[in-house]
Enzyme design. Structure first.
Site, PDB file in Angstrom:
ATOM      1  N   LYS A 237       0.834  -1.053   0.230  1.00 58.19           N
ATOM      2  CA  LYS A 237       0.314  -0.279   0.513  1.00 58.19           C
ATOM      3  C   LYS A 237       0.869   1.319  -0.137  1.00 58.19           C
ATOM      4  CE  LYS A 237      -3.621  -1.877   1.953  1.00 58.19           C
ATOM      5  NZ  LYS A 237      -5.442  -1.847   3.082  1.00 58.19           N
ATOM      6  N   ARG A 238       2.404   0.823   0.350  1.00 59.02           N
ATOM      7  CA  ARG A 238       3.212   2.301   1.036  1.00 59.02           C
ATOM      8  C   ARG A 238       3.930   3.109  -0.567  1.00 59.02           C
ATOM      9  NH1 ARG A 238       6.567   0.829   4.438  1.00 59.02           N
ATOM     10  NH2 ARG A 238       4.754  -0.872   5.190  1.00 59.02           N
TER      11      ARG A 238
END
Ligand code: GLU
Ligand code: ZN
Length: 462
Positions: A237-238
């Site tokens: 996600k990052r």
């Protein structure tokens, strides 16, 4: 065996719907639709602190956008918490669970491998009473194996000696995810558990609980391969752009996205990758999913999108592109006329705006590099062509074929091929050297505006 196969997608609303989850939802949906099963949606919102209704809304919105319709009412796991607590207490009553008051430090460094000597079994034999700091632990069997047949991975077997006595109820009184997950699958009559491979290691505990609670087992497990980025790292996600909503905002079409997601770990036998969803449903086979990690290739997704944009009808294209245009409604008609030409060139929907901004701006946006190259470095050609075309365009029939023939002739008369001849006209009218086909653009813009811009450009030459 229940008559109707039942699938479920069970997202936790602790983040936006990301492509990995969307792929899991899609594979459930494809198989359910193919075999005439039901596809249920359960929001796993028992983690009160990290869940939010906005995130739930984002998940639903992304699913609707992708066309993944679910059957029946949405199940909210939090509404079943009492049942999960009752389940845990029934295990306590049956001697299959016990209270434990170990602190994290107590548990830290303890042997949890039961086959090794020195295993302490948490508080199994200490007869701790329920209290404000006690957690309820499941009494996991000490030896033996637990197996399940995974449709994608084949036989998966765990040595139960490696499974510690895990927590069922935290000291807060709340059930852990696994208990809620296993009990809800049972109460919803889920026959097919299809989810990401990050859940493989939790499956033996899930099964121990289902067995201990006498809830039977699902007919089918299928753990989908993880998604990786171009460096073969798990999509994160990052690091990676992964929220489905972001793809929507960046101008992807839901049909393209859905088609692409279907190919992450699966492919049709005839290798035809881009095809209508009805055909994908017909050909999809959960058992043909490849367990190897699947590369989420954004370039390929973009290529799919371009293909899907091209295949839209004019009306569909206008509907899809309108939210990405910075245009007054009045220019939608000219844009509609240019739609087929635009559809050949638009890869992502926002690509359209700079191709059509000349239609509604009083002055075209002047791209400095284009101006420099065509109007400054080649100022003599520019002057010559603008002056000659101004004259010729005053008379010509105003349609793209006549304009084309006219400029070709004017170019020839000035010893220029069409490419060179049209560059100053294009820059004068649209501000840029690249864009949609010139003569269609002029036709749509109209004679007065075209001539006005050519005159203004002529005056602005160095
Ligand atoms: N709520 C879990 C997750 O989002 C899904 C668990 C499951 O599919 O069994 O990872
Ligand atoms: Zn303990």
């Amino acid at each position: 065996m229940s008559a109707t196969p039942r699938f479920r997608f069970a997202p936790s609303p602790t983040g936006y719907l990301h492509v990995g989850n969307a792929r899991a939802a899609l594979f459930n949906w494809l198989e359910a639709r193919r075999i005439g099963g039901e596809f249920l949606l359960r929001i796993e919102d028992t983690d009160r602190e990290r869940s939010s209704s906005d995130l739930t809304e984002n998940i639903l919105e992304s699913m609707r956008w992708l066309g993944l319709d679910w059957d029946g009412d949405i199940v909210h796991q939090a509404e079943h918490l009492d049942a999960h607590v009752d389940g845990a207490r029934s295990l306590l009553a049956a001697g299959q669970a016990y209270w434990c008051d170990c602190t994290p430090e107590d548990v830290d460094g303890r042997r949890t491998d039961k086959s090794a000597s020195g295993y302490d079994g948490h508080c199994r034999d200490r007869d701790i009473a329920e209290g404000p700091t006690t957690a309820l632990r499941f009494r996991a069997p000490d030896e033996g194996t637990i197996s399940f047949d995974d449709l994608i991975r084949g036989d998966v077997t765990f040595d139960v000696a490696t499974i510690e006595d895990f927590v069922l109820l935290r000291s807060s009184g709340l059930p852990v995810f696994l208990l809620s997950n296993a009990m809800d699958d049972a109460s919803m009559g889920i026959t097919h558990v299809v989810r990401g491979e990050d859940h493989v290691n939790g499956t033996p505990k899930y099964l121990l609980l289902r067995d201990a609670l006498d809830l039977g087992r699902p007919d089918v497990f299928a753990h989908l391969p993880m998604l990786v980025n171009e460096s073969r790292k798990k999509l994160s996600k990052r690091r990676d752009s992964v929220a489905v909503g972001d793809f929507r905002e960046r101008g992807y079409l839901p049909q393209a996205m859905r088609n692409y997601l279907a190919l992450l770990g699966w492919g049709p036998k005839d290798d035809v990758e881009i095809r209508p969803i009805a055909e994908i449903i017909e050909r999809f086979r959960l058992e043909d999913v490849n367990p190897a990690p699947a590369f989420f290739d954004e370039k390929k997704l973009e290529h799919f999108n371009a293909e899907y944009v091209r295949a839209l009808s004019t009306d569909e294209f206008i509907d899809a592109v309108t939210p990405f245009l910075d245009q007054p409604a009045a220019t939608l008609e000219p844009i509609r006329q240019m739609a087929p030409a635009l559809q050949q060139r638009v890869r992502l929907l926002p690509d359209a705006e700079p191709m059509v901004d000349f239609l509604h701006l009083d002055q075209p946006v002047r791209d400095d590099a284009s101006w420099e190259k065509v109007m400054v470095k080649n100022v003599d050609t520019a002057r010559q062509m603008l002056a000659a075309a101004l004259e010729a365009f005053g008379e010509v029939d105003w349609d793209h074929e006549a304009l084309h023939a006219c400029l070709l002739a004017v170019g020839e008369a000035n010893g220029l091929k069409l490419g060179k001849a049209q560059a100053p006209i294009r820059v004068a009218v649209t501000g840029r050297t690249v864009g949609p086909p010139l003569f269609e653009s002029l036709e749509v813009l109209g004679r007065d505006a075209t001539l006005g811009r050519m005159r203004a450009a002529l005056d602005a030459l160095p």
